[in-house]
Design an enzyme around this catalytic site. Sequence first.
Site, PDB file in Angstrom:
ATOM      1  CE  LYS A   1     -53.213  30.352  10.660  1.00  0.00           C
ATOM      2  NZ  LYS A   1     -52.704  29.971   9.440  1.00  0.00           N
TER       3      LYS A   1
ATOM      4  CG  ASP B   1     -37.411  19.894   6.846  1.00  0.00           C
ATOM      5  OD1 ASP B   1     -37.390  19.317   8.267  1.00  0.00           O
ATOM      6  OD2 ASP B   1     -38.485  19.735   6.239  1.00  0.00           O
TER       7      ASP B   1
ATOM      8  CB  SER C   1     -48.562  30.515  10.236  1.00  0.00           C
ATOM      9  OG  SER C   1     -48.862  29.929   8.842  1.00  0.00           O
TER      10      SER C   1
END
Length: 452
Positions: free
Chosen positions: A317, A303, A292
């Site tokens: 998660k 990204d 997470s």
Amino acid sequence: MANTLLRTFGLVGAVAIIPAVGTAFAAVDVETYKQLDEFMSVFERVRSEYVEKVDDKTLMRGAIDGMLASLDPHSSYLDERGFRNLMTTTDGNYGGLGLTVTLEDGAVKVIAATEDTPAAKAGIKAGDYLTHLDGKLIYGGTLDEAVEQMRGKPGTPVKVTVVRPGRDKPFDVTMNRAIIELPAVKWEVKQNVGVINVNSFNKTTTDHVKAAMIGIDKANGGKPLGYILDMRSNPGGLLDQAVSLSDLFLERGEIVSQRGRGKGDIERYYAQPGDAANGLPVIVLVDSGSASAAEIVAGALQDHRRGLVMGERTFGKGSVQTLLPLGNETALRLTTARYYTPSGKSVQEGGITPDLEIPQLSDPDYKARPRFREADLRRHLINEIKVEDDVIQDDGKPDPRFAATAEELKKKGVEDFQLKYALDTIARLGSRQAAVAVNVPKPAGAAPSGTR
């Protein structure tokens, strides 16, 4: 945290803590009233006719736990003890063995053993099942009951019976209970590279990473070749810390977005100008225990092509839990949103796939040990977009980079193959970057190097 196991926090990953406010209740229709009447009928029958007398508080707590357990693995009710435990964990210290666990079919299953804790030093590994404590069976009980049995005075021993997939018989491990003051961040300089180990996301994590980067510069006598952000087996923590840590390395752009039930229920978090690493190469190390909040950082840097992600596919998660206080000492931890990386990808179930998958060859049983992820949890949230592993062409030939055995690596002094590979990669990237900087043409009229 007074618990030995992290039931309420181990898989939290990204937590948003909000103050207690008035709650707006959704409209209740006639059918719901009928269901409530049926619930009260069951409640009255149990309290009056069950074979043993049960107090009303126990019955109501069981009803609440059952309701939340039917939703997803991360929503839960925190009583006074659980609420204190969560607050203590986010402050960065707790007592126990240093395990992140879950309950699977009545068995306590290890997600990760935190570095430098009694569990890690005793060799407890992800995928292990804990069946007995001091010879007493804990299978079939609740995780809270197991926690209670693991509590004790720091320094006192506890014998844990472990069932490890791949081994024929269970084995016992004896550990000493400890008050674990777990630093959220540790750092060191290796091969002119700054290695920053982020163990959790508590309220001081980003500040400690900033301090680590300053410490690395001083210890190195100048800027390092680059940084390794080691988030392996990091179970997550506070959402705002994941955002601020990502922001340290990003100049601009979206870091993460969280999306709730409604179409317009979207909140986006953006980076502010300023890269604390001054553009130096960054490698993010992750594994199946990185969850997470750790995945938010890895996804953001990946990204934006600011960091190279290495290691294993992460836990997967992709949900945010909001802590909703119900009073001064109790709270509801409820899954209220999914989070998405800057490219719009949800990591729920699928996790973050590394740019370069590096097996932990220095672990002699890394091939046999099962990886446990979000998709293995019962009632986990389903990713709206079907998760499929990328199809990679395999010529059947072993990768010569990953042919060494654990024994061969040990003889060479390599105790952590993933870290060693990352260090060598940073060395290549840093040297190349330095060479480019040296060969940049000087503007017309510029003084020769060394001229004052």
